[in-house]
Motif scaffolding. Sequence first.
Motif, PDB file in Angstrom:
ATOM      1  N   LYS A  62      12.764   6.006   0.304  1.00  0.00           N
ATOM      2  CA  LYS A  62      11.517   7.086   0.005  1.00  0.00           C
ATOM      3  C   LYS A  62      10.232   6.055   0.245  1.00  0.00           C
ATOM      4  CE  LYS A  62      14.043  10.480  -1.353  1.00  0.00           C
ATOM      5  NZ  LYS A  62      15.498   9.801  -1.204  1.00  0.00           N
ATOM      6  N   ILE A  63      10.268   5.202   1.013  1.00  0.00           N
ATOM      7  CA  ILE A  63       8.914   4.659   1.766  1.00  0.00           C
ATOM      8  C   ILE A  63       8.531   5.019   2.925  1.00  0.00           C
ATOM      9  CG2 ILE A  63       7.983   2.519   2.321  1.00  0.00           C
ATOM     10  CD1 ILE A  63       9.996   0.909   0.461  1.00  0.00           C
TER      11      ILE A  63
ATOM     12  N   SER B  73      16.482  14.646   0.512  1.00  0.00           N
ATOM     13  CA  SER B  73      16.500  15.105   2.020  1.00  0.00           C
ATOM     14  C   SER B  73      15.018  14.307   2.558  1.00  0.00           C
ATOM     15  CB  SER B  73      16.540  16.360   2.389  1.00  0.00           C
ATOM     16  OG  SER B  73      15.727  16.910   1.835  1.00  0.00           O
ATOM     17  N   VAL B  74      15.386  13.948   3.893  1.00  0.00           N
ATOM     18  CA  VAL B  74      14.170  13.600   4.566  1.00  0.00           C
ATOM     19  C   VAL B  74      13.794  14.473   5.816  1.00  0.00           C
ATOM     20  CG1 VAL B  74      13.442  11.475   6.226  1.00  0.00           C
ATOM     21  CG2 VAL B  74      14.923  11.139   4.230  1.00  0.00           C
ATOM     22  N   HIS B  75      12.472  14.818   5.661  1.00  0.00           N
ATOM     23  CA  HIS B  75      11.860  15.644   6.619  1.00  0.00           C
ATOM     24  C   HIS B  75      11.030  15.007   7.733  1.00  0.00           C
ATOM     25  CE1 HIS B  75      12.439  18.412   2.784  1.00  0.00           C
ATOM     26  NE2 HIS B  75      13.507  18.439   3.563  1.00  0.00           N
TER      27      HIS B  75
ATOM     28  N   LYS C  26       3.060  14.488   1.412  1.00  0.00           N
ATOM     29  CA  LYS C  26       3.425  15.853   1.041  1.00  0.00           C
ATOM     30  C   LYS C  26       4.381  16.366   2.055  1.00  0.00           C
ATOM     31  CE  LYS C  26       2.206  20.670  -0.275  1.00  0.00           C
ATOM     32  NZ  LYS C  26       3.076  20.514  -1.361  1.00  0.00           N
ATOM     33  N   GLY C  27       5.712  16.683   1.550  1.00  0.00           N
ATOM     34  CA  GLY C  27       6.865  17.060   2.502  1.00  0.00           C
ATOM     35  C   GLY C  27       7.623  16.405   3.294  1.00  0.00           C
ATOM     36  N   LYS C  28       7.364  15.111   3.208  1.00  0.00           N
ATOM     37  CA  LYS C  28       8.196  14.242   3.765  1.00  0.00           C
ATOM     38  C   LYS C  28       9.589  13.975   3.271  1.00  0.00           C
ATOM     39  CE  LYS C  28       9.136  10.499   6.406  1.00  0.00           C
ATOM     40  NZ  LYS C  28       9.458  10.618   7.798  1.00  0.00           N
ATOM     41  N   PHE C  29       9.862  14.066   2.139  1.00  0.00           N
ATOM     42  CA  PHE C  29      10.991  13.801   1.124  1.00  0.00           C
ATOM     43  C   PHE C  29      11.054  14.943   0.362  1.00  0.00           C
ATOM     44  CE2 PHE C  29       9.394   9.457   1.749  1.00  0.00           C
ATOM     45  CZ  PHE C  29      10.482   9.112   2.552  1.00  0.00           C
TER      46      PHE C  29
ATOM     47  N   GLY D  35       0.734  -1.286   0.020  1.00  0.00           N
ATOM     48  CA  GLY D  35       0.081   0.109   0.133  1.00  0.00           C
ATOM     49  C   GLY D  35       0.729   1.125  -0.240  1.00  0.00           C
ATOM     50  N   ALA D  36       1.836   1.292   0.754  1.00  0.00           N
ATOM     51  CA  ALA D  36       2.753   2.496   0.847  1.00  0.00           C
ATOM     52  C   ALA D  36       3.377   2.739  -0.473  1.00  0.00           C
ATOM     53  CB  ALA D  36       3.962   2.216   1.957  1.00  0.00           C
TER      54      ALA D  36
END
Length: 447
Positions: free
Chosen positions: A356-357, A234-236, A226-229, A218-219
Motif C-alpha cells: 500500500k505504498i 485491491s489495487v487500481h 484517493k482511489g489507488k487502493f 515521504g510516501a
Amino acid sequence: MNYLTRKSTLVGAAAVTLLAFAGAAFGQDAEVAEEVVSEFALAADTAYIFNTFLFLVCGFLVMWMAAGFAMLEAGMVRSKNVAMQCTKNVALYATAGLMFWLVGYNLMYDGVDGGFIGSLGWVVLPAPDADPGDYAAASDWFFQMVFCATTASIVSGALAERIKLWPFMIFIAILTGVLYPITGSWQWGGGWLAEMGFSDFAGSTLVHSVGGWAALAGALILGARKGKFGPDGSVHPIQGSSMPLATLGTFILWLGWFGFNGGSQLALGSMADASSVAKIFVNTNTAAAAGVIAAMVLTQLLYKKVDITMVLNGALGGLVAITAEPLMPTILWSAIIGGIGGILVVIAVPLLDRMKIDDVVGAIPVHLIAGIWGTLAVPITNPGTSFGTQIIGIAAVGAFTFIASLIIWGVLKATVGVRVSEEDEIMGLDKAEIGVEAYPDFAPNQH
C-alpha cells in the motif's frame, strides 16, 4: 565518483622544470631547458583545459536530466496534475542550485578529513587568474551541483498528485542543503566511508538511493492517492496522461546519464582518462539496453503483455544499477548488472502496491532498489572493494537518510500539513495549487 582523485599534471611539470634548470646549471644548454619547461607548461595547460571541458559538458548533460525528469513525470501523472509536476521540477532545480552554494558544497567537501561532515559557509570561487589545480574550480562546483539537483528530482515523481507545493519545497531545501551533502561527504568528501574503502563511482547509493529513501519516507507519511487502493486490498492502476512524454523523458535521462557516469571519471587530461570515459559510455549504454529488454521479456511472461511504463523504468533501473561502477565491468557484465536492475524494477513495483505504498512514477523501485543492487554488485568486477564494506555504506546512508527524512516529513505534516484536501486532489493540483492547467482545452477533470 571520488572527489579526492586529482591528476598531478602541474606537480609533474614543476618537478621536470626544476630538473631542467638543474641540468642547465651543470653546463647543459639553457635553451634546451627552456624548451622542456615550455613543453611541460603547454601539457599542463592542455590537461587543465580538457579536464575543465569534461566537467562543463558532462555537467550540462546532467543538468538536462532535469528536463528528463520533468517530462517523465508529466507523462506519468494525470493531465490535471501536469503543470504542478513541471512547476516542481523547475523549482527544485533552482532550489538545489542555491542551497548547494549556500550550505551544501562546503558541508560535503570542505574539511571532512575522514569524519562525518564538512564545514558551514557558502562557496567562494577563486578569480580566474588565481584558480589553482588541474581544472577550473567553477567547473567542478557546477558538476557537483547538478548531481545534488538529480537527487531532489527523484523525490518529486514518487509523491505526485497529492502533495502541497510549499511543504515539498521546504523538504527539498533541506535535502539538497543538508541531507545529501552529509552522506555525500562520507565518501566523495573523504569521510569515514572513504577511509573504509566504500566505493560508489557515480552515485547508485550516494545520489539515487538517497533520493529513493527520501521518497519512501515521504510516501509513507503522505499516504496513497484517493482511489489507488480499495478497502478490500485491491489495487487500481491509475493511467498517466502521456506515454510519448514519458518516453521522451526517459530518452533525455538516458542521454544525460553519459554525463552523469562519464563525467565522474573527473579527468580528461590523458589518453588513459579519455579511454576510461569512452568505456564508461559503452557500459552505461549497454546496461540501459539490457534493462529495457529484461523488463520487456519479464512483463510479457508475467502479464502476457509488454507494459511501456515498466519498459521505461527498466531502462532507468539498468542505468541506476551500473552507476556505482561503470568503468571496471566488461560489456557482458554491464549487460548482466543492467538487466538485473530492470528485472528488480518489474518485481518491486507490484511489491510496493501490496504494501500500500503509492509511488506514482516508480521512483522507489528504480532509484532505491536498483541503486542498492548496483552498489552491492561493485565487488563483482572491482577487486579493490568488498561486499562487507559496500553493505555498511548502503545501510549507513539508508538509515541516516530515511530516519532524517521521516522526521522532517513528520514535522511538516504536524505543522503546515503536507497533503492537499480531498476536494483539491479530485479537482487536480493544476487548478488547486498552480492556477494554470497544462491542457485546458483537452483534459477533462479526471477522478
